[in-house]
Design an enzyme around this catalytic site. Structure first.
Site, short mmCIF file in Angstrom:
data_model
loop_
_atom_site.label_atom_id
_atom_site.label_comp_id
_atom_site.label_asym_id
_atom_site.label_seq_id
_atom_site.Cartn_x
_atom_site.Cartn_y
_atom_site.Cartn_z
N CYS A 69 -99.41 -11.98 -43.07
CA CYS A 69 -99.39 -13.64 -43.34
C CYS A 69 -98.89 -14.23 -42.06
O CYS A 69 -98.24 -13.49 -41.25
CB CYS A 69 -98.58 -13.75 -44.43
SG CYS A 69 -99.18 -12.96 -45.78
N ARG B 6 -104.10 -14.12 -39.07
CA ARG B 6 -103.33 -13.19 -39.76
C ARG B 6 -103.48 -13.20 -41.33
O ARG B 6 -103.17 -12.32 -42.11
CB ARG B 6 -101.99 -13.65 -39.60
CG ARG B 6 -101.46 -13.65 -38.22
CD ARG B 6 -99.92 -14.19 -38.16
NE ARG B 6 -99.05 -13.35 -38.44
CZ ARG B 6 -98.57 -12.41 -37.63
NH1 ARG B 6 -99.03 -12.04 -36.56
NH2 ARG B 6 -97.65 -11.53 -38.18
N TRP C 264 -102.32 -13.46 -46.44
CA TRP C 264 -103.18 -12.41 -46.62
C TRP C 264 -102.67 -11.61 -47.68
O TRP C 264 -101.51 -10.87 -47.76
CB TRP C 264 -103.13 -11.42 -45.64
CG TRP C 264 -104.02 -10.19 -45.74
CD1 TRP C 264 -103.90 -9.14 -46.38
CD2 TRP C 264 -105.16 -9.82 -44.92
NE1 TRP C 264 -104.85 -8.21 -46.27
CE2 TRP C 264 -105.75 -8.48 -45.16
CE3 TRP C 264 -105.77 -10.63 -43.82
CZ2 TRP C 264 -106.92 -7.95 -44.52
CZ3 TRP C 264 -106.91 -9.89 -43.20
CH2 TRP C 264 -107.24 -8.73 -43.44
N ASN D 154 -93.77 -12.98 -44.77
CA ASN D 154 -94.61 -11.91 -44.32
C ASN D 154 -93.98 -10.53 -44.39
O ASN D 154 -92.97 -10.43 -43.74
CB ASN D 154 -94.91 -12.45 -43.02
CG ASN D 154 -95.68 -11.31 -42.30
OD1 ASN D 154 -96.68 -10.86 -42.78
ND2 ASN D 154 -95.56 -11.27 -40.88
N GLU E 49 -102.50 14.67 -29.34
CA GLU E 49 -102.52 13.12 -29.03
C GLU E 49 -101.17 13.15 -28.00
O GLU E 49 -101.48 12.10 -26.93
CB GLU E 49 -102.25 12.36 -30.31
CG GLU E 49 -101.86 10.92 -30.20
CD GLU E 49 -103.00 10.15 -29.42
OE1 GLU E 49 -103.95 10.73 -29.05
OE2 GLU E 49 -102.83 8.85 -29.03
N LYS F 255 -101.56 11.24 -24.14
CA LYS F 255 -100.50 10.49 -24.11
C LYS F 255 -100.13 10.64 -22.55
O LYS F 255 -99.77 9.73 -21.71
CB LYS F 255 -99.56 9.79 -24.95
CG LYS F 255 -100.29 9.18 -26.11
CD LYS F 255 -100.66 7.77 -26.01
CE LYS F 255 -101.81 7.57 -25.73
NZ LYS F 255 -102.75 7.52 -26.79
N GLU G 1 -102.13 10.71 -19.53
CA GLU G 1 -102.90 9.45 -19.14
C GLU G 1 -101.86 8.69 -18.37
O GLU G 1 -102.33 7.70 -17.51
CB GLU G 1 -103.80 8.96 -20.22
CG GLU G 1 -102.89 8.07 -21.36
CD GLU G 1 -104.23 7.68 -22.33
OE1 GLU G 1 -105.01 7.12 -21.89
OE2 GLU G 1 -103.69 7.69 -23.42
N HIS H 255 -102.92 33.76 -27.88
CA HIS H 255 -104.26 33.82 -27.46
C HIS H 255 -104.69 33.33 -26.16
O HIS H 255 -105.68 33.14 -25.56
CB HIS H 255 -105.28 33.23 -28.46
CG HIS H 255 -105.20 33.92 -29.81
ND1 HIS H 255 -105.60 35.23 -30.18
CD2 HIS H 255 -104.60 33.30 -31.00
CE1 HIS H 255 -105.18 35.46 -31.44
NE2 HIS H 255 -104.85 34.42 -31.95
N LYS I 184 -109.59 -0.06 -20.43
CA LYS I 184 -109.54 -0.10 -21.95
C LYS I 184 -110.47 0.11 -22.64
O LYS I 184 -110.56 0.74 -23.77
CB LYS I 184 -108.88 -1.56 -22.26
CG LYS I 184 -108.28 -1.63 -23.65
CD LYS I 184 -107.06 -1.06 -24.00
CE LYS I 184 -106.79 -0.98 -25.52
NZ LYS I 184 -105.99 0.19 -25.87
C1 F6R Z 1 -106.21 6.93 -25.07
C2 F6R Z 1 -107.29 5.95 -25.09
C3 F6R Z 1 -108.46 6.28 -25.13
C4 F6R Z 1 -109.58 5.72 -26.31
C5 F6R Z 1 -110.93 6.09 -26.09
C6 F6R Z 1 -111.74 5.24 -26.99
O1 F6R Z 1 -104.94 6.37 -25.03
O2 F6R Z 1 -107.12 4.77 -25.48
O3 F6R Z 1 -108.84 7.63 -25.28
O4 F6R Z 1 -109.04 6.06 -27.50
O5 F6R Z 1 -111.52 5.58 -24.76
O6 F6R Z 1 -111.79 3.80 -26.95
P1 F6R Z 1 -112.25 3.23 -28.45
O7 F6R Z 1 -111.26 3.68 -29.67
O8 F6R Z 1 -112.01 1.56 -27.86
O9 F6R Z 1 -113.63 3.76 -28.80
#
Ligand code: F6R
Length: 606
Positions: free
Chosen positions: A2, A27, A74, A98, A478, A482, A485, A501, A601
């Site tokens: 909200c 929102r 919402w 909210n 994951e 993280k 990268e 293994h 991104k």
């Molecule tokens: C890692 C990361 C990337 C995305 C991947 C898929 O932190 O952000 O591995 O997860 O490029 O991107 P989307 O989710 O936009 O398809």
């Protein structure tokens, strides 16, 4: 999710409340309302539907107030209706909220036993009634607010008016954001910088547990213990307000902190919190599916792996998860009786889009689990399941990941119920567990300091291993993704059972080994792996829960203790420590956290 706004103004606030609510409409928009102080008396106007409907109500009955609050809703508890629309009112109190109050049923029973009568089905009205009951005891408004907040469990951002207090708006936040806006002889509070953007660009972000009183000239801010505090003001650009970093150094840090709210909104969109049941749109008959085929890349793929663990475990429905770039070219065996789910934050990832098209061409029904609802993947899929974590700016995905996992976990519960693998009572229990996740995730984010202390050591490593079993295995992947990268340190995630293994050959005194192991059915096995690596000089960072910390073999370099939780939500609760570790290692190394080298991104080319 909200949006809220509060204004102590010098002139009529009606138009400004509406302006602000329109900016907050992203929102939620199933009802809206405003309240104001008119000649010392509280008045409110509310309407079901979008802000336009509220404008029609105000055209007939204007609100001639210079102090007021507003809300766009919402729905979580209680259907979208005028009676459930905010502001809620009780005696001298009118307020907007909210968030979700987890203990509202218990508080409501208590207040009803005192003879208080409720007029809505919302959790919010409980806050209004409770605050009014504190005022009835003779407490001053701020003391009454503090006493009320102390009784609430869950998430909230609030804006409050008290009858008889002509120049006062109070606010509070826990788990949901709230900013204070500083104007010229006028003051504001709102859900975000965008809410107060047209009136001022000087704002302060309140911190967890803060509450505030604004009048024409000042904001008195208090922390959760009631101590008066200062919160740094900053000048923001209103047009950029949607992508503000707030008090954080990087978007990634902010987005890690945004996660409880993002997950709360996502879960709220797929459950009915009144009946504790799941509601997955799209007319999917889980009893007719032979399989689910998930396609995704990167972090979204890892979320898909967690989805597989949850859906197969709970619903007994086979799930294949495949990296989209492999799937699209390898001629996979596809059945038209399967459901394809494309997971993508951006909704524009080229390989995921191609894999989705491949599934559709083979006659599969398809669903898009996306953040960007206007994206190509969303447009092309038969069904869209949005996550509701807000725009993600940091290149390393954090809040989109946990929102994706929240949605997939909810889906697993829905599929299990539809396929008769769990009864109604178990569905209710699991939904309540899901609704607890945001609060426990917020507790887990509080481990920040403990994790920051490990970062210096880890930043010197050449390689880092992440190990986990069951759902902690995808989380190990994951964690490694993280770290590599954003800090450029080589990291590998492994199923802990694979240790002997191959990867055990990497273990030496210089290799930090992050072991993810809550005290679940896999714990004994993970603890044995921990002993094996320590026997070879490995430096173990053990991420666990309180029972796991008690039962862990001695000798870990560091033990990070996340809150205890049901196994259903453990991946959500355990995510923050690995994200924070990667973040602080990258900061330690002086890396460009939000825009790591060579990455983008949205990967719209293959
Ligand atoms: C890692 C990361 C990337 C995305 C991947 C898929 O932190 O952000 O591995 O997860 O490029 O991107 P989307 O989710 O936009 O398809």
């Amino acid at each position: 999710m909200c949006g809220i706004i509060g204004i102590v103004g010098n002139s009529s606030v009606q138009e400004r409340l509406i302006d602000s609510l329109k900016r907050l409409e992203y929102r939620g928009y199933d009802s809206a309302g405003v309240a104001g102080m008119v000649d010392g008396k509280l008045q409110r106007r509310r309407a079901k539907g979008k802000i336009r409907a509220l404008e029609d109500v105000l055209a007939d009955a204007p609100l001639n107030a210079t102090v007021g609050i507003g809300h766009t809703r919402w729905a979580t508890h209680g259907a979208p209706s005028e009676a459930n629309a905010h502001p809620h009112k009780s005696g001298r109190v009118s307020l907007v909220h909210n968030g979700i109050i987890e203990n509202f049923a218990e508080l409501k029973r208590e207040l009803e036993a005192q003879g208080r009568v409720f007029e809505s089905q919302t959790d919010t009205e409980v806050i209004a009634q409770l605050l009014d009951s504190e005022l009835d005891k003779g407490l001053e408004p701020l003391a009454a607010l503090k006493a009320t907040l102390d009784r609430l469990t869950g998430a909230y951002a609030l804006a409050v008016l008290i009858e008889g207090e002509d120049e006062l708006v109070m606010g509070a936040r826990r788990g949901s954001p709230l900013v204070v806006g500083y104007g010229e002889g006028e003051m504001f509070i709102g859900s975000d910088a965008l809410a107060v953007g047209p009136f001022t660009n000087k704002i302060a972000y309140l911190e967890e547990g803060d509450y505030v009183a604004i009048d024409h000239a000042t904001a008195r801010i208090f922390d959760e213990t009631g101590k008066a505090v200062e919160r740094k003001t900053q000048v923001v650009s209103a047009s950029a307000a949607l992508v503000e970093k707030g008090n954080y150094r990087h978007f990634m840090e902010k987005e890690i902190h945004d996660q409880p709210e993002g997950c709360q909104r996502t879960i709220a969109a797929y459950v009915d919190a009144l009946s504790d049941t799941t509601t997955i749109p799209g007319d999917i008959d889980f009893t007719k599916l032979d399989r689910i085929q998930i396609v995704a890349c990167g972090t979204a793929y890892i979320a898909g792996l967690l989805g597989k663990y949850m859906i197969e475990q709970l619903a007994g429905l086979p799930v294949d998860v495949e990296i989209a770039s492999e799937f699209r070219y390898r001629n996979p065996a596809i059945s038209a009786q399967s459901l394809a789910i494309a997971i993508s934050q951006s909704g524009e990832t080229a390989d995921t889009l191609a894999a989705l098209r491949h599934c559709k061409a083979a006659g599969m029904k398809s669903a898009a689990l996306v953040n960007a609802v206007q994206s190509t993947i969303a447009r092309e899929a038969d069904v869209v399941w949005p996550i509701h974590c807000g725009p993600e700016i940091g290149v390393a995905s954090t809040k989109a990941f946990t929102a994706q996992v929240s949605l997939l976990t909810t889906l697993a519960v829905a599929a299990a119920r539809a396929r008769g693998r769990i009864d109604a009572a178990e569905e209710n229990r699991l939904v309540r567990v899901l609704l607890e996740a945001p609060r426990l995730m917020a507790e887990s984010i509080n481990l920040e300091e403990a994790v920051r202390n490990i970062a210096l050591e880890v930043s010197k490593a050449r390689d880092v291993l992440y190990l986990g079993r069951g759902p902690m295995y995808p989380l190990a992947l994951e964690g490694a993704l993280k770290l590599k990268e954003i800090s450029y340190i080589h990291a590998e995630g492994y199923a802990a059972g694979e240790l002997k293994h191959g990867p055990i050959a990497l273990v030496d005194e210089a290799t930090p080994i992050v072991i993810l192991a809550p005290f679940d059915s896999y714990f004994e096995k993970s603890a044995s792996n921990m002993s094996e690596v320590m026997a070879r000089g490995g430096q173990v960072i053990f991420i666990t829960d309180p029972d796991g910390a008690r039962h862990a073999p001695a000798g870990a370099k560091v033990v990070v203790t996340a809150p205890k939780c049901d196994p259903l939500i453990a991946p959500l609760v355990m995510s923050a420590p690995i994200q924070l570790l990667a973040y602080y290692v990258a900061v330690q190394k002086g890396a460009d956290v939000d825009q790591p080298r060579n990455l983008a991104k949205s990967v719209t080319v293959e």
